[in-house]
Scaffold this motif. Structure first.
Motif, PDB file in Angstrom:
ATOM      1  N   ASN A 175      87.634  31.295  64.063  1.00  0.00           N
ATOM      2  CA  ASN A 175      86.806  31.967  63.066  1.00  0.00           C
ATOM      3  C   ASN A 175      85.992  30.928  62.295  1.00  0.00           C
ATOM      4  O   ASN A 175      86.052  29.725  62.569  1.00  0.00           O
ATOM      5  CB  ASN A 175      87.666  32.811  62.128  1.00  0.00           C
ATOM      6  N   ALA A 176      85.246  31.376  61.296  1.00  0.00           N
ATOM      7  CA  ALA A 176      84.367  30.480  60.548  1.00  0.00           C
ATOM      8  C   ALA A 176      85.162  29.427  59.779  1.00  0.00           C
ATOM      9  O   ALA A 176      84.740  28.268  59.684  1.00  0.00           O
ATOM     10  CB  ALA A 176      83.493  31.299  59.606  1.00  0.00           C
ATOM     11  N   GLU A 177      86.304  29.821  59.231  1.00  0.00           N
ATOM     12  CA  GLU A 177      87.108  28.857  58.468  1.00  0.00           C
ATOM     13  C   GLU A 177      87.556  27.694  59.339  1.00  0.00           C
ATOM     14  O   GLU A 177      87.458  26.526  58.944  1.00  0.00           O
ATOM     15  CB  GLU A 177      88.319  29.563  57.872  1.00  0.00           C
ATOM     16  N   VAL A 178      88.048  28.000  60.534  1.00  0.00           N
ATOM     17  CA  VAL A 178      88.494  26.945  61.451  1.00  0.00           C
ATOM     18  C   VAL A 178      87.311  26.089  61.870  1.00  0.00           C
ATOM     19  O   VAL A 178      87.402  24.848  61.919  1.00  0.00           O
ATOM     20  CB  VAL A 178      89.191  27.561  62.673  1.00  0.00           C
ATOM     21  N   LEU A 179      86.192  26.725  62.188  1.00  0.00           N
ATOM     22  CA  LEU A 179      85.011  25.987  62.621  1.00  0.00           C
ATOM     23  C   LEU A 179      84.547  25.019  61.529  1.00  0.00           C
ATOM     24  O   LEU A 179      84.202  23.864  61.810  1.00  0.00           O
ATOM     25  CB  LEU A 179      83.899  26.965  62.979  1.00  0.00           C
ATOM     26  N   LEU A 180      84.556  25.464  60.291  1.00  0.00           N
ATOM     27  CA  LEU A 180      84.048  24.651  59.189  1.00  0.00           C
ATOM     28  C   LEU A 180      85.018  23.554  58.762  1.00  0.00           C
ATOM     29  O   LEU A 180      84.581  22.463  58.355  1.00  0.00           O
ATOM     30  CB  LEU A 180      83.735  25.543  57.991  1.00  0.00           C
ATOM     31  N   THR A 181      86.312  23.816  58.831  1.00  0.00           N
ATOM     32  CA  THR A 181      87.280  22.891  58.233  1.00  0.00           C
ATOM     33  C   THR A 181      88.101  22.086  59.233  1.00  0.00           C
ATOM     34  O   THR A 181      88.695  21.068  58.849  1.00  0.00           O
ATOM     35  CB  THR A 181      88.252  23.651  57.311  1.00  0.00           C
ATOM     36  N   ARG A 182      88.155  22.513  60.514  1.00  0.00           N
ATOM     37  CA  ARG A 182      89.059  21.850  61.460  1.00  0.00           C
ATOM     38  C   ARG A 182      88.357  21.298  62.695  1.00  0.00           C
ATOM     39  O   ARG A 182      88.915  20.433  63.373  1.00  0.00           O
ATOM     40  CB  ARG A 182      90.169  22.811  61.904  1.00  0.00           C
ATOM     41  N   MET A 183      87.181  21.773  63.010  1.00  0.00           N
ATOM     42  CA  MET A 183      86.527  21.360  64.248  1.00  0.00           C
ATOM     43  C   MET A 183      85.728  20.071  64.052  1.00  0.00           C
ATOM     44  O   MET A 183      85.079  19.867  63.026  1.00  0.00           O
ATOM     45  CB  MET A 183      85.592  22.458  64.750  1.00  0.00           C
ATOM     46  N   ALA A 184      85.776  19.217  65.079  1.00  0.00           N
ATOM     47  CA  ALA A 184      85.006  17.974  65.072  1.00  0.00           C
ATOM     48  C   ALA A 184      84.588  17.642  66.495  1.00  0.00           C
ATOM     49  O   ALA A 184      85.109  18.219  67.458  1.00  0.00           O
ATOM     50  CB  ALA A 184      85.832  16.835  64.469  1.00  0.00           C
ATOM     51  N   ALA A 185      83.636  16.733  66.625  1.00  0.00           N
ATOM     52  CA  ALA A 185      83.171  16.281  67.934  1.00  0.00           C
ATOM     53  C   ALA A 185      83.771  14.916  68.235  1.00  0.00           C
ATOM     54  O   ALA A 185      83.784  14.032  67.375  1.00  0.00           O
ATOM     55  CB  ALA A 185      81.650  16.200  67.953  1.00  0.00           C
ATOM     56  N   LYS A 186      84.294  14.756  69.466  1.00  0.00           N
ATOM     57  CA  LYS A 186      84.851  13.480  69.877  1.00  0.00           C
ATOM     58  C   LYS A 186      84.695  13.304  71.377  1.00  0.00           C
ATOM     59  O   LYS A 186      85.225  14.092  72.167  1.00  0.00           O
ATOM     60  CB  LYS A 186      86.335  13.398  69.496  1.00  0.00           C
ATOM     61  N   ASP A 187      83.942  12.294  71.770  1.00  0.00           N
ATOM     62  CA  ASP A 187      83.746  11.964  73.191  1.00  0.00           C
ATOM     63  C   ASP A 187      83.264  13.162  74.002  1.00  0.00           C
ATOM     64  O   ASP A 187      83.681  13.369  75.147  1.00  0.00           O
ATOM     65  CB  ASP A 187      85.042  11.420  73.799  1.00  0.00           C
ATOM     66  N   GLY A 188      82.402  13.979  73.405  1.00  0.00           N
ATOM     67  CA  GLY A 188      81.862  15.129  74.110  1.00  0.00           C
ATOM     68  C   GLY A 188      82.720  16.370  74.062  1.00  0.00           C
ATOM     69  O   GLY A 188      82.358  17.397  74.627  1.00  0.00           O
ATOM     70  N   TRP A 189      83.871  16.298  73.382  1.00  0.00           N
ATOM     71  CA  TRP A 189      84.793  17.429  73.290  1.00  0.00           C
ATOM     72  C   TRP A 189      84.770  18.007  71.882  1.00  0.00           C
ATOM     73  O   TRP A 189      84.505  17.300  70.904  1.00  0.00           O
ATOM     74  CB  TRP A 189      86.215  16.990  73.623  1.00  0.00           C
ATOM     75  N   LEU A 190      85.086  19.281  71.797  1.00  0.00           N
ATOM     76  CA  LEU A 190      85.332  19.937  70.518  1.00  0.00           C
ATOM     77  C   LEU A 190      86.820  19.809  70.240  1.00  0.00           C
ATOM     78  O   LEU A 190      87.637  20.290  71.024  1.00  0.00           O
ATOM     79  CB  LEU A 190      84.916  21.411  70.599  1.00  0.00           C
ATOM     80  N   VAL A 191      87.198  19.153  69.140  1.00  0.00           N
ATOM     81  CA  VAL A 191      88.607  18.833  68.915  1.00  0.00           C
ATOM     82  C   VAL A 191      89.069  19.328  67.553  1.00  0.00           C
ATOM     83  O   VAL A 191      88.273  19.544  66.633  1.00  0.00           O
ATOM     84  CB  VAL A 191      88.856  17.308  69.022  1.00  0.00           C
ATOM     85  N   GLN A 192      90.404  19.515  67.451  1.00  0.00           N
ATOM     86  CA  GLN A 192      91.054  19.857  66.194  1.00  0.00           C
ATOM     87  C   GLN A 192      92.063  18.761  65.827  1.00  0.00           C
ATOM     88  O   GLN A 192      92.497  17.988  66.698  1.00  0.00           O
ATOM     89  CB  GLN A 192      91.765  21.203  66.314  1.00  0.00           C
ATOM     90  N   PRO A 193      92.465  18.689  64.560  1.00  0.00           N
ATOM     91  CA  PRO A 193      93.371  17.621  64.137  1.00  0.00           C
ATOM     92  C   PRO A 193      94.713  17.595  64.865  1.00  0.00           C
ATOM     93  O   PRO A 193      95.320  16.537  65.004  1.00  0.00           O
ATOM     94  CB  PRO A 193      93.577  17.908  62.638  1.00  0.00           C
ATOM     95  N   ASP A 194      95.175  18.760  65.338  1.00  0.00           N
ATOM     96  CA  ASP A 194      96.482  18.804  66.002  1.00  0.00           C
ATOM     97  C   ASP A 194      96.416  18.408  67.469  1.00  0.00           C
ATOM     98  O   ASP A 194      97.423  18.439  68.177  1.00  0.00           O
ATOM     99  CB  ASP A 194      97.106  20.188  65.867  1.00  0.00           C
TER     100      ASP A 194
END
Length: 245
Positions: free
Chosen positions: A63-82
């Motif tokens: 959802n928007a909350e996860v996209l805004l607060t947990r998603m990041a870009a790394k080496d071409g991947w969409l990643v989360q902190p976990d």
């Protein structure tokens, strides 16, 4: 008035342990669907995702909350902190796509960081907060990602990532050289009446396994049952030797 409750401790403990084991490791999915900011809204079943999920691939939903607060870009991947990671971010495919400026700004940052986004260009915000400026911001951000006149189908490089629209996800995955997931099964020594309680003492088991076991095709010889004292039987030892050879 549950008469068996006093005796349920062992069963509930077993279920708790199974759930603990299932939570170990990480879920694997190539596609992450952002299901949008529309109201009402819901997460569709995998078989009803829009656009359709290609056969042999799996997905997650954010959802928007996860996209805004947990998603990041790394080496071409969409990643989360976990540690969760995805190859593609899929945005809503709707007749009149809408997205808030905050979410679209985050998507632009993800694309510039190397993420691949699949979906059409939003043209308006989903509400009236800061209207009409919000719609102007959305159109400006969309132009930065999809271009001024994106057309019905295309692909555009933005920073280290890209935006793709008008193509099926199957076509995109094939173009990137991604193969569908393959389930590699264990070969079980059971057949017919020779089931879990009989295979270890049946003289034809070894010949049956030899004829069918294919290393590289089967993950191994497994999912077997043994009773007390059966681990040293000749049939069992021979099957184990086949598995580790």
């Amino acid at each position: 008035h549950v008469t068996w409750f006093a005796k349920s401790h062992a069963w509930l403990t077993y279920l708790a342990r199974c759930q603990h084991l299932l939570r170990q490791g990480r879920y694997v999915a190539d596609f992450c669907y952002f299901y949008g900011e529309d109201v009402p809204n819901f997460v569709a079943a995998r078989s009803a995702m829009t656009p359709p999920l290609p056969a042999g691939f799996d997905c997650d939903t954010a959802n928007a909350e996860v996209l805004l607060t947990r998603m990041a870009a790394k080496d071409g991947w969409l990643v989360q902190p976990d540690g969760m990671s995805y190859r593609y971010l899929v945005i809503p495919h709707r007749q009149h796509p809408a997205m808030s400026p905050q979410v679209l700004e985050k998507i632009r940052a993800l694309v510039e960081g190397g993420v691949t986004v699949i979906g059409p260009a939003p043209q308006r915000a989903p509400g009236l907060t800061h209207w009409p400026q919000c719609d102007i911001q959305v159109r400006q951000l969309s132009a930065a990602l999809w271009g001024d006149q994106p057309g019905e189908r295309g692909q555009r490089q933005v920073g280290q990532g890209r935006v793709i629209w008008g193509k099926s996800q199957e076509e995109i995955a094939k173009g990137d050289g991604l193969a569908p997931d393959v389930v590699v099964p264990f070969l079980r020594p059971y057949r017919g009446e020779i089931g879990p309680s009989a295979w270890a003492r049946d003289g034809t088991t070894v010949a049956y396994v030899k004829a069918r076991y294919r290393p590289g095709v089967h993950r191994g010889i497994g999912e077997i049952h043994l009773a007390a004292g059966e681990s040293e039987l000749p049939v069992v030892r021979a099957v184990i030797e086949l598995a580790v050879a």
